[in-house]
Motif scaffolding. Structure first.
Motif, PDB file in Angstrom:
ATOM      1  N   THR A   7       8.261  -0.709   3.294  1.00 25.49           N
ATOM      2  CA  THR A   7       7.517   0.380   3.904  1.00 25.49           C
ATOM      3  C   THR A   7       6.582   0.921   2.829  1.00 25.49           C
ATOM      4  N   VAL A   8       5.283   0.935   3.131  1.00 18.80           N
ATOM      5  CA  VAL A   8       4.277   1.304   2.135  1.00 18.80           C
ATOM      6  C   VAL A   8       3.237   2.251   2.725  1.00 18.80           C
ATOM      7  N   ARG A   9       2.490   2.909   1.851  1.00 16.06           N
ATOM      8  CA  ARG A   9       1.359   3.724   2.274  1.00 16.06           C
ATOM      9  C   ARG A   9       0.350   3.794   1.143  1.00 16.06           C
ATOM     10  N   VAL A  10      -0.868   4.173   1.501  1.00 16.04           N
ATOM     11  CA  VAL A  10      -1.940   4.343   0.528  1.00 16.04           C
ATOM     12  C   VAL A  10      -2.165   5.840   0.333  1.00 16.04           C
ATOM     13  N   CYS A  11      -2.293   6.228  -0.927  1.00 13.96           N
ATOM     14  CA  CYS A  11      -2.537   7.633  -1.250  1.00 13.96           C
ATOM     15  C   CYS A  11      -3.791   7.766  -2.098  1.00 13.96           C
ATOM     16  N   ALA A  22       5.251  -3.276   6.055  1.00 16.89           N
ATOM     17  CA  ALA A  22       4.589  -4.526   5.680  1.00 16.89           C
ATOM     18  C   ALA A  22       5.642  -5.628   5.718  1.00 16.89           C
ATOM     19  N   GLN A  23       5.497  -6.527   6.661  1.00 18.24           N
ATOM     20  CA  GLN A  23       6.445  -7.627   6.810  1.00 18.24           C
ATOM     21  C   GLN A  23       6.315  -8.614   5.651  1.00 18.24           C
ATOM     22  N   GLU A  25       5.600 -11.597   3.422  1.00 20.71           N
ATOM     23  CA  GLU A  25       4.646 -12.706   3.405  1.00 20.71           C
ATOM     24  C   GLU A  25       3.586 -12.650   4.513  1.00 20.71           C
ATOM     25  N   VAL A  26       3.278 -11.444   5.032  1.00 24.55           N
ATOM     26  CA  VAL A  26       2.251 -11.282   6.062  1.00 24.55           C
ATOM     27  C   VAL A  26       1.236 -10.258   5.559  1.00 24.55           C
ATOM     28  N   TRP A  27      -0.066 -10.597   5.594  1.00 25.96           N
ATOM     29  CA  TRP A  27      -1.091  -9.636   5.207  1.00 25.96           C
ATOM     30  C   TRP A  27      -1.070  -8.477   6.199  1.00 25.96           C
ATOM     31  N   THR A  28      -0.997  -7.260   5.696  1.00 28.13           N
ATOM     32  CA  THR A  28      -0.895  -6.066   6.524  1.00 28.13           C
ATOM     33  C   THR A  28      -1.946  -5.052   6.093  1.00 28.13           C
ATOM     34  N   VAL A  29      -2.738  -4.540   7.028  1.00 28.96           N
ATOM     35  CA  VAL A  29      -3.695  -3.488   6.726  1.00 28.96           C
ATOM     36  C   VAL A  29      -2.929  -2.174   6.714  1.00 28.96           C
ATOM     37  N   ILE A  30      -2.949  -1.494   5.570  1.00 32.96           N
ATOM     38  CA  ILE A  30      -2.227  -0.226   5.476  1.00 32.96           C
ATOM     39  C   ILE A  30      -3.169   0.965   5.378  1.00 32.96           C
ATOM     40  N   ASN A  46      11.427   4.077  -1.089  1.00 33.78           N
ATOM     41  CA  ASN A  46      12.801   3.700  -1.454  1.00 33.78           C
ATOM     42  C   ASN A  46      12.905   2.377  -2.202  1.00 33.78           C
ATOM     43  N   VAL A  47      11.961   2.085  -3.074  1.00 36.01           N
ATOM     44  CA  VAL A  47      11.989   0.827  -3.823  1.00 36.01           C
ATOM     45  C   VAL A  47      11.693   1.130  -5.288  1.00 36.01           C
ATOM     46  N   ASN A  48      12.502   0.586  -6.189  1.00 32.68           N
ATOM     47  CA  ASN A  48      12.244   0.756  -7.614  1.00 32.68           C
ATOM     48  C   ASN A  48      11.175  -0.210  -8.099  1.00 32.68           C
ATOM     49  N   ALA A  49      11.140  -1.407  -7.522  1.00 30.28           N
ATOM     50  CA  ALA A  49      10.158  -2.409  -7.931  1.00 30.28           C
ATOM     51  C   ALA A  49       9.861  -3.311  -6.733  1.00 30.28           C
TER      52      ALA A  49
END
Length: 56
Positions: A7-11, A22-23, A25-30, A46-49
């Protein structure tokens, strides 16, 4: 494109977009309508790396 589903977002320095999944290995527009020259960063929930690729 991430190597694991994330789970990602742009800031920007002033605000963040909504979280998007973002699934693996799939290009995802965020983010749409990026402004050329404006600073941004990608935040992972919720991801360290994580690994993957970014295109902008």
């Amino acid at each position: 494109m991430t190597h694991h589903t994330r789970t990602v977002r742009v800031c920007t320095p002033s605000a963040c977009n909504a979280w998007k999944e973002a699934q693996k290995e799939v290009w995802t527009v965020i983010a749409h309508n990026a402004i050329p020259g404006k600073q941004f960063y990608v935040q992972f929930q919720n991801v360290n790396a994580s690994s993957g690729q970014i295109a902008y």
